[in-house]
Design a protein around this motif. Structure first.
Motif, PDB file in Angstrom:
ATOM      1  N   GLY A  67       0.786  -1.372  -0.381  1.00 43.92           N
ATOM      2  CA  GLY A  67       0.231  -0.119  -0.208  1.00 43.92           C
ATOM      3  C   GLY A  67       0.690   1.256  -0.014  1.00 43.92           C
ATOM      4  O   GLY A  67       0.059   1.989   0.030  1.00 43.92           O
ATOM      5  N   ALA A  68       1.975   0.911  -0.400  1.00 46.58           N
ATOM      6  CA  ALA A  68       3.215   2.569  -0.035  1.00 46.58           C
ATOM      7  C   ALA A  68       3.391   2.490  -2.136  1.00 46.58           C
ATOM      8  O   ALA A  68       4.213   2.791  -1.917  1.00 46.58           O
ATOM      9  CB  ALA A  68       4.101   2.352   0.473  1.00 46.58           C
ATOM     10  N   ARG A  69       2.472   3.093  -2.442  1.00 46.92           N
ATOM     11  CA  ARG A  69       2.448   3.548  -3.673  1.00 46.92           C
ATOM     12  C   ARG A  69       2.564   5.211  -4.177  1.00 46.92           C
ATOM     13  O   ARG A  69       3.532   5.134  -5.273  1.00 46.92           O
ATOM     14  CB  ARG A  69       0.899   3.474  -4.548  1.00 46.92           C
ATOM     15  CG  ARG A  69       0.480   1.878  -4.181  1.00 46.92           C
ATOM     16  CD  ARG A  69      -0.965   1.854  -5.001  1.00 46.92           C
ATOM     17  NE  ARG A  69      -1.996   2.138  -4.439  1.00 46.92           N
ATOM     18  CZ  ARG A  69      -2.764   2.146  -3.175  1.00 46.92           C
ATOM     19  NH1 ARG A  69      -2.112   0.614  -2.531  1.00 46.92           N
ATOM     20  NH2 ARG A  69      -3.571   2.773  -2.212  1.00 46.92           N
ATOM     21  N   LEU A  70       2.925   5.553  -3.424  1.00 50.80           N
ATOM     22  CA  LEU A  70       3.533   7.008  -3.788  1.00 50.80           C
ATOM     23  C   LEU A  70       5.083   7.486  -3.235  1.00 50.80           C
ATOM     24  O   LEU A  70       5.647   6.840  -2.166  1.00 50.80           O
ATOM     25  CB  LEU A  70       3.383   8.013  -3.160  1.00 50.80           C
ATOM     26  CG  LEU A  70       3.327   9.839  -3.338  1.00 50.80           C
ATOM     27  CD1 LEU A  70       3.012  10.095  -5.226  1.00 50.80           C
ATOM     28  CD2 LEU A  70       2.243  10.603  -2.933  1.00 50.80           C
ATOM     29  N   ALA A 118       1.924   5.443   1.342  1.00 54.43           N
ATOM     30  CA  ALA A 118       0.519   5.501   0.324  1.00 54.43           C
ATOM     31  C   ALA A 118      -0.147   5.976  -0.714  1.00 54.43           C
ATOM     32  O   ALA A 118      -0.484   5.717  -1.646  1.00 54.43           O
ATOM     33  CB  ALA A 118      -1.296   5.593   1.425  1.00 54.43           C
ATOM     34  N   ASP A 119      -0.265   7.866  -0.473  1.00 55.39           N
ATOM     35  CA  ASP A 119      -0.626   8.643  -1.661  1.00 55.39           C
ATOM     36  C   ASP A 119      -0.551  10.045  -1.305  1.00 55.39           C
ATOM     37  O   ASP A 119       0.101  10.458  -0.221  1.00 55.39           O
ATOM     38  CB  ASP A 119      -2.172   8.118  -1.615  1.00 55.39           C
ATOM     39  CG  ASP A 119      -3.625   7.973   0.127  1.00 55.39           C
ATOM     40  OD1 ASP A 119      -2.769   9.003   0.529  1.00 55.39           O
ATOM     41  OD2 ASP A 119      -4.292   7.592  -0.026  1.00 55.39           O
ATOM     42  N   MET A 120      -1.620  11.265  -1.866  1.00 55.95           N
ATOM     43  CA  MET A 120      -1.263  12.060  -1.810  1.00 55.95           C
ATOM     44  C   MET A 120      -1.770  12.267  -0.083  1.00 55.95           C
ATOM     45  O   MET A 120      -0.848  13.393   0.350  1.00 55.95           O
ATOM     46  CB  MET A 120      -1.681  12.610  -2.816  1.00 55.95           C
ATOM     47  CG  MET A 120      -1.195  13.065  -4.133  1.00 55.95           C
ATOM     48  SD  MET A 120       0.538  13.187  -3.998  1.00 55.95           S
ATOM     49  CE  MET A 120       0.422  15.430  -3.779  1.00 55.95           C
ATOM     50  N   PRO A 121      -2.827  12.194   0.123  1.00 57.43           N
ATOM     51  CA  PRO A 121      -2.934  12.792   1.601  1.00 57.43           C
ATOM     52  C   PRO A 121      -2.477  11.997   2.645  1.00 57.43           C
ATOM     53  O   PRO A 121      -1.605  13.090   2.926  1.00 57.43           O
ATOM     54  CB  PRO A 121      -4.156  11.775   2.095  1.00 57.43           C
ATOM     55  CG  PRO A 121      -4.721  11.808   0.183  1.00 57.43           C
ATOM     56  CD  PRO A 121      -3.820  11.165  -0.466  1.00 57.43           C
ATOM     57  N   HIS A 124       0.433  14.826   2.535  1.00 59.28           N
ATOM     58  CA  HIS A 124       0.545  16.520   2.805  1.00 59.28           C
ATOM     59  C   HIS A 124       0.504  16.447   4.502  1.00 59.28           C
ATOM     60  O   HIS A 124       0.643  17.429   5.062  1.00 59.28           O
ATOM     61  CB  HIS A 124      -0.946  16.393   2.764  1.00 59.28           C
ATOM     62  CG  HIS A 124      -1.290  17.409   0.877  1.00 59.28           C
ATOM     63  ND1 HIS A 124      -0.849  18.594   0.635  1.00 59.28           N
ATOM     64  CD2 HIS A 124      -2.127  16.635   0.300  1.00 59.28           C
ATOM     65  CE1 HIS A 124      -0.950  18.010  -0.642  1.00 59.28           C
ATOM     66  NE2 HIS A 124      -1.313  17.383  -1.251  1.00 59.28           N
ATOM     67  N   ALA A 125      -0.298  14.703   4.781  1.00 53.33           N
ATOM     68  CA  ALA A 125      -0.228  15.159   6.554  1.00 53.33           C
ATOM     69  C   ALA A 125       1.576  14.673   6.940  1.00 53.33           C
ATOM     70  O   ALA A 125       2.079  15.426   7.928  1.00 53.33           O
ATOM     71  CB  ALA A 125      -0.214  13.805   7.069  1.00 53.33           C
ATOM     72  N   LEU A 126       2.682  14.178   6.167  1.00 49.17           N
ATOM     73  CA  LEU A 126       3.530  13.987   6.077  1.00 49.17           C
ATOM     74  C   LEU A 126       4.384  15.322   6.081  1.00 49.17           C
ATOM     75  O   LEU A 126       5.325  16.089   7.181  1.00 49.17           O
ATOM     76  CB  LEU A 126       4.954  13.045   5.605  1.00 49.17           C
ATOM     77  CG  LEU A 126       5.914  12.968   5.847  1.00 49.17           C
ATOM     78  CD1 LEU A 126       6.931  12.032   5.923  1.00 49.17           C
ATOM     79  CD2 LEU A 126       6.806  14.016   3.866  1.00 49.17           C
ATOM     80  N   ALA A 127       4.273  16.584   5.088  1.00 46.96           N
ATOM     81  CA  ALA A 127       4.888  17.980   5.113  1.00 46.96           C
ATOM     82  C   ALA A 127       4.131  18.550   6.071  1.00 46.96           C
ATOM     83  O   ALA A 127       5.352  19.044   6.406  1.00 46.96           O
ATOM     84  CB  ALA A 127       3.867  17.883   4.015  1.00 46.96           C
TER      85      ALA A 127
END
Length: 157
Positions: A67-70, A118-121, A124-127
């Motif tokens: 599930g870590a696609r990004l 996993a994805d862009m959200p 954004h949380a990491l950033a």
């Protein structure tokens, strides 16, 4: 463990090359593959580990299968580059599981991070938690991988 190079002979190099391809093999299998006795092989691998040549042995997981696609490559520039502030930032990002690698670089940004999410959200949380909330981060530039054409962990020895 030291930062100085360790002198390696041909047997050490054969062992390291074989382990970089498949570290899951038994000592007997490894010994046979590199053409030494099992006790010699065990002693050599132990020495390579204790001297820091072998840092650790791990399983490499396919990110997309869990599930870590990004994948993001992130450039970070700090406001203050004093040694203690650089070390503080390294400690700050080291604790985050999504950050796979952190490099101090020069010239250009102060750091380059390799991040798997996993994805862009999730990005954004990491950033927000790593960069926006950190007072010393001046600039963030992120590249998103669209295709990985090569991934290798082996080092030529």
């Amino acid at each position: 463990m030291t930062d100085s190079a360790v002198l390696l002979d041909d047997v050490d190099r054969r062992i390291l090359n074989a382990l970089q391809i498949d570290a899951s093999q038994s000592n007997s299998e490894l010994a046979q593959q590199v053409h030494v006795s099992a006790p010699t092989c065990l002693r050599r691998v132990k020495h390579l580990s204790e001297s820091g040549v072998i840092e650790r042995q791990v399983a490499i997981v396919a990110p997309q299968m869990v599930g870590a696609r990004l994948t993001a490559i992130v450039e970070i520039t700090l406001d203050v580059q004093a040694a203690e502030r650089m070390a503080e930032f390294e400690r700050h990002v080291a604790g985050d599981g999504a950050v796979l690698q952190c490099y101090r670089v020069s010239p250009g940004p102060d750091f380059v991070l390799i991040v798997q999410l996993a994805d862009m959200p999730a990005y954004h949380a990491l950033a927000h938690r790593l960069f926006a909330a950190h007072a010393n981060v001046r600039n963030v530039k992120t590249y998103f991988s669209t295709f990985r054409s090569k991934f290798e962990t082996r080092i030529a020895v």
